[in-house]
Design an enzyme around this catalytic site. Sequence first.
Site, PDB file in Angstrom:
ATOM      1  CG  ASP A  37      -1.973   0.973   1.273  1.00 45.84           C
ATOM      2  OD1 ASP A  37      -1.662   2.047   0.549  1.00 45.84           O
ATOM      3  OD2 ASP A  37      -3.026   1.025   1.772  1.00 45.84           O
ATOM      4  CE  LYS A  67      -7.150   7.997   2.069  1.00 40.20           C
ATOM      5  NZ  LYS A  67      -8.063   6.823   2.069  1.00 40.20           N
TER       6      LYS A  67
END
Length: 408
Positions: free
Chosen positions: A198, A223
């Site tokens: 990630d 994000k």
Amino acid sequence: MSESESGKDERRPLTKLAQAGRKPEWTGMPGQPGAIVSPPVWRASTILYDDVAHLRRAAGSSTHERLFYGRKGTPTAWSLADALTEMEPGAEGTMLFPSGVAAIACALMAVLKPGDTLLMVDSAYDPTRNFCEHILRPYGIETIYYDPRDTVHLAVHLSDEKVRAIFLESPGSLTFEVQDVPAITAMARDRGVVTLLDNTWATPLFFPALSHGVDISILACTKYIVGHSDVMMGSVTATPDWFGKLRQTAYLFGQMVSPDDAWLAARGLRTLGVRLKQHQDSALAIAHWLKDRPEVARVLHPALPDCPGHDLWRRDFSGSTGLFSFVLNGGDDAARAALIDGLAHFGIGYSWGGFESLALPIDPARYRSATNWEAEGPAIRLHIGLEDTDDLIADLDAGLARFAQVRG
């Protein structure tokens, strides 16, 4: 020597951000001169064919960048996926998903089967842990959690022949432990174990994951890629060994993104470089300021020299972003809430990576099983947005005064 002559793309990352995913067939019209700057929004469900032979050729195509049916995308999504692939040297391709969690879930399902064991970093994003416990476990896949900083003990786990994959998150999105990614991926490669990372915090701009040995790199594009807090999206970028299986799994699960969301994410991607620089500079200024405050016990920011894991960060990363945490010096939840509730320039909410600053109370001990989280007081995670740094510091200064007053 040109790229075509050398076979190597020598463009620097910021140039790629501006140019990637803009193939002529997506920005121009056949028989028409000129081209638009960015691929437009192509919306489609049904695709029409000239005849049966044409339909059958499309169905048998080995590429996913060809019109077939709306679920397999249009040039709007392919352009974004292609741009993300270009940001990861060594990548074969990228698949897009409706959220970061969907990207994580599909990536894990692409590499695991019943009877396998997954090694999951103990500092992982909570929804990742939930997927392991509530989907993988009933499916017959065991998850073993490991200490993000203990590479030696991780090697012991790798001796188990059932271990199929290692999941990394570096740094962790609550407590910011930096993992030795090159060492872990080297061990995994020697044992035929696939590695997934990630990479949302750093993005490929500050940490090109595949160049550090990772097989599959995952982003919550919600994000920093999108950057404007208005789109949910995830991506998975894979090496040639794994992209085919990833693509097949995504198709079988019916995972896709809307062209409108893909267009917005691609628009955000173009400014990623300048936004991350501002996030980085402002966050570092605030982290250094917090570090000297008596109300603060610790600042958890990998770019600070006294933060555990800083040496690994300095070795492997080319920058830092706007997300970090700090531990208060004593106090309780009520004192922490007093700090957060009165902030004028920080929103209270989940997610991060947008233009707005956020403050979130965090309690990492709830999400640990292989390690213990012990702290001098309650903790707060900050995302530093694009506001003026002096305004944010003044806001936090008043918040720390409220904290001290309630703490007594």
